[in-house]
Write a protein that holds these residues in place. Structure first.
Motif, PDB file in Angstrom:
ATOM      1  N   GLU A   1      -7.244   4.249  -2.401  1.00  0.00           N
ATOM      2  CA  GLU A   1      -7.031   4.009  -3.628  1.00  0.00           C
ATOM      3  C   GLU A   1      -7.073   4.576  -4.364  1.00  0.00           C
ATOM      4  N   ASP A   2      -8.327   4.940  -5.248  1.00  0.00           N
ATOM      5  CA  ASP A   2      -8.961   5.766  -6.012  1.00  0.00           C
ATOM      6  C   ASP A   2      -8.773   7.418  -5.817  1.00  0.00           C
TER       7      ASP A   2
ATOM      8  N   ILE B   1     -13.099  -2.060   3.339  1.00  0.00           N
ATOM      9  CA  ILE B   1     -12.712  -2.267   2.051  1.00  0.00           C
ATOM     10  C   ILE B   1     -13.268  -1.541   1.462  1.00  0.00           C
ATOM     11  N   GLN B   2     -14.161  -0.690   1.834  1.00  0.00           N
ATOM     12  CA  GLN B   2     -15.007   0.828   1.084  1.00  0.00           C
ATOM     13  C   GLN B   2     -13.563   1.856   1.021  1.00  0.00           C
ATOM     14  N   SER B   3     -13.755   1.848   2.761  1.00  0.00           N
ATOM     15  CA  SER B   3     -12.290   2.519   2.810  1.00  0.00           C
ATOM     16  C   SER B   3     -11.560   3.070   1.924  1.00  0.00           C
ATOM     17  N   THR B   4     -11.340   1.745   1.951  1.00  0.00           N
ATOM     18  CA  THR B   4      -9.369   1.157   0.963  1.00  0.00           C
ATOM     19  C   THR B   4      -9.162   1.068  -0.375  1.00  0.00           C
ATOM     20  N   ARG B   5     -11.081   1.426  -0.486  1.00  0.00           N
ATOM     21  CA  ARG B   5     -11.024   2.089  -1.940  1.00  0.00           C
ATOM     22  C   ARG B   5     -10.901   3.204  -2.112  1.00  0.00           C
ATOM     23  N   LYS B   6     -11.427   3.400  -1.313  1.00  0.00           N
ATOM     24  CA  LYS B   6     -11.238   5.012  -1.525  1.00  0.00           C
ATOM     25  C   LYS B   6     -10.277   6.198  -1.447  1.00  0.00           C
TER      26      LYS B   6
END
Length: 160
Positions: free
Chosen positions: A60-61, A53-58
């Motif tokens: 998308e950011d 989830i954290q890698s996906t957020r990075k």
């Protein structure tokens, strides 16, 4: 004491980082992790999900514009809209809202009413024409045949 079923539920809700868990359950979860290989396996899965989830957020950011770029894009958009508004107001008049145009509204109502009346009048003429044709039509009787029974007989409503 925290049961394994409750531990799984909490890990699903709060993830693999015990700092996000409610304070009252952190110590109990730590004890269960020390004593249960199933709890450790489940916590490792929760940590892997958190990392995904954290890698996906990075990612998308990284796709989002930076704050300075975002403001520049909004300014350019506002300027374009402003130019279009001034150019349309110079060349043509903007349409009035529907609620202020009562004359056009009444014309539409009358037009619909007259169309409905046309359908009623045409239907009335069709019924009258059918009755007249039925009254005028006189079939020739077939003598002594079976088909004479099956032939329609004239309606003598208007003749008598």
């Amino acid at each position: 004491m925290l049961k394994l079923k409750r531990f799984r539920s909490m890990a699903d809700s709060y993830g693999g980082d015990l700092r996000r868990w409610p304070e009252g359950l952190r110590d109990q979860a730590q004890e269960l992790l020390h004593g249960s290989p199933e709890a450790r396996a489940y916590m490792s899965d929760a940590l892997a999900l958190d990392a995904a989830i954290q890698s996906t957020r990075k990612y998308e950011d990284a796709l989002l514009p930076r704050p300075g770029e975002q403001n520049a894009m909004l300014d350019r958009l506002r300027l374009g809209v402003g130019v279009r508004i001034t150019s349309t107001s110079d060349h043509r008049q903007l349409p009035r809202p529907l609620s202020l145009d009562l004359a056009a509204w009444w014309q539409g109502v009358i037009s619909l009413h007259l169309r409905g009346m046309g359908v009623v009048v045409a239907g009335g003429f069709a019924v009258i024409a059918g009755l007249l044709i039925g009254a005028i039509y006189v079939p020739t009787p077939a003598s002594g045949m079976l088909l004479a029974i099956l032939e329609p007989s004239p309606i003598h409503i208007l003749v008598e």
